[in-house]
Enzyme design. Structure first.
Site, mmCIF file in Angstrom:
data_model
loop_
_atom_site.group_PDB
_atom_site.id
_atom_site.type_symbol
_atom_site.label_atom_id
_atom_site.label_comp_id
_atom_site.label_asym_id
_atom_site.label_seq_id
_atom_site.Cartn_x
_atom_site.Cartn_y
_atom_site.Cartn_z
ATOM 1 C CD GLU A 48 -1.476 -2.208 1.937
ATOM 2 O OE1 GLU A 48 -0.315 -2.379 2.340
ATOM 3 O OE2 GLU A 48 -2.169 -3.310 2.124
ATOM 4 C CB ALA A 92 4.848 22.823 7.247
ATOM 5 C CD GLU A 108 1.188 27.396 3.577
ATOM 6 O OE1 GLU A 108 1.025 27.283 5.047
ATOM 7 O OE2 GLU A 108 0.317 26.918 2.613
ATOM 8 C CB SER A 129 6.887 8.062 6.016
ATOM 9 O OG SER A 129 6.640 6.562 6.403
ATOM 10 N N PRO A 130 9.482 6.577 3.214
ATOM 11 C CG PRO A 130 11.705 6.097 3.129
ATOM 12 C CD PRO A 130 10.652 6.990 3.847
ATOM 13 N N GLY A 131 8.850 4.015 3.284
ATOM 14 C CA GLY A 131 8.175 2.691 3.197
ATOM 15 C C GLY A 131 6.781 2.680 3.114
ATOM 16 C CD GLU A 135 4.808 14.634 3.104
ATOM 17 O OE1 GLU A 135 4.571 15.687 3.500
ATOM 18 O OE2 GLU A 135 4.674 13.464 3.828
ATOM 19 C CD GLU A 158 -6.251 26.125 4.313
ATOM 20 O OE1 GLU A 158 -5.135 25.820 4.647
ATOM 21 O OE2 GLU A 158 -6.098 26.632 2.836
#
Length: 205
Positions: A48, A92, A108, A129-131, A135, A158
């Protein structure tokens, strides 16, 4: 083979891609196989991937006063894992289509902290979080004047409610050591600035 392996375009084969959920973010299920370090193609695997916009994070830094400007706001991720889900972090925002990361940083900083950045220093582009996520984060230090900074900012439409703090650099670095600052982008930026502060101050003052 493992010491000479260099990935090429055909070393990953996507066999199937299914969109499982689509909202503000998206979740896809991929069935794929990839080249192994021994040179063979591996067996099919399922993974996923959390699909989201790339992000920009900028640490506003006042080189004259040696201060940083940090935001405090509620975050859903830490809820249930910490007694305090209000995070101390950097300015951010997400990159919309056809936007340059630098433009996002300036926008921002104004929306979230009421700051005008007079220069940007690129720090890194990295995968947090490349696993499980595609992003990328574009990380900057931004030159600012911290005199008079502070207050509550954010866009009501927002759901933003952001309290702005001005800390000395030493205070911020101590907050990293104490675990008060506990998000990756802020830790990376402050540690980078600790290593490069003399050069940044020499260039910006």
């Amino acid at each position: 083979m493992s010491d000479t392996f260099k990935p090429a375009a055909d070393d990953v084969q996507i066999l199937q891609r299914e969109e499982c959920f689509s909202g503000f973010y998206r979740l896809d299920l991929l069935r794929l196989r990839h080249r192994l370090f021994n040179g063979d193609m591996g067996k099919p695997i399922s993974r996923e991937v959390f699909v989201r916009h790339d992000a920009v994070c900028v640490l506003p830094y006042d080189p004259i006063r040696d201060c940083v400007v940090l935001n405090e706001q509620f975050r859903i991720g830490p809820l249930g894992k910490t007694d305090n889900p209000w995070m101390i972090e950097m300015v951010a925002g997400l990159i919309d289509k056809d936007e340059l990361p630098e433009a996002v940083a300036h926008r921002e900083a104004s929306e979230e902290a009421g700051l005008e950045l007079s220069a940007l220093w690129p720090v890194s582009v990295y995968f947090p979080s490349p696993g499980g996520s595609n992003e990328q984060v574009h990380l900057f230090v931004g030159r600012c004047d911290s005199d008079g900074a502070g207050g509550v900012f954010g866009l009501e439409e927002e759901g933003e409610d952001i309290r702005v703090h001005v800390w000395t650099f030493d205070q911020a670095l101590q907050a990293v050591r104490d675990g008060v600052i506990a998000n990756a982008a802020s830790i990376i930026a402050l540690q980078w600035l600790a290593l490069n502060r003399e050069e940044v101050r020499r260039t910006w003052t």
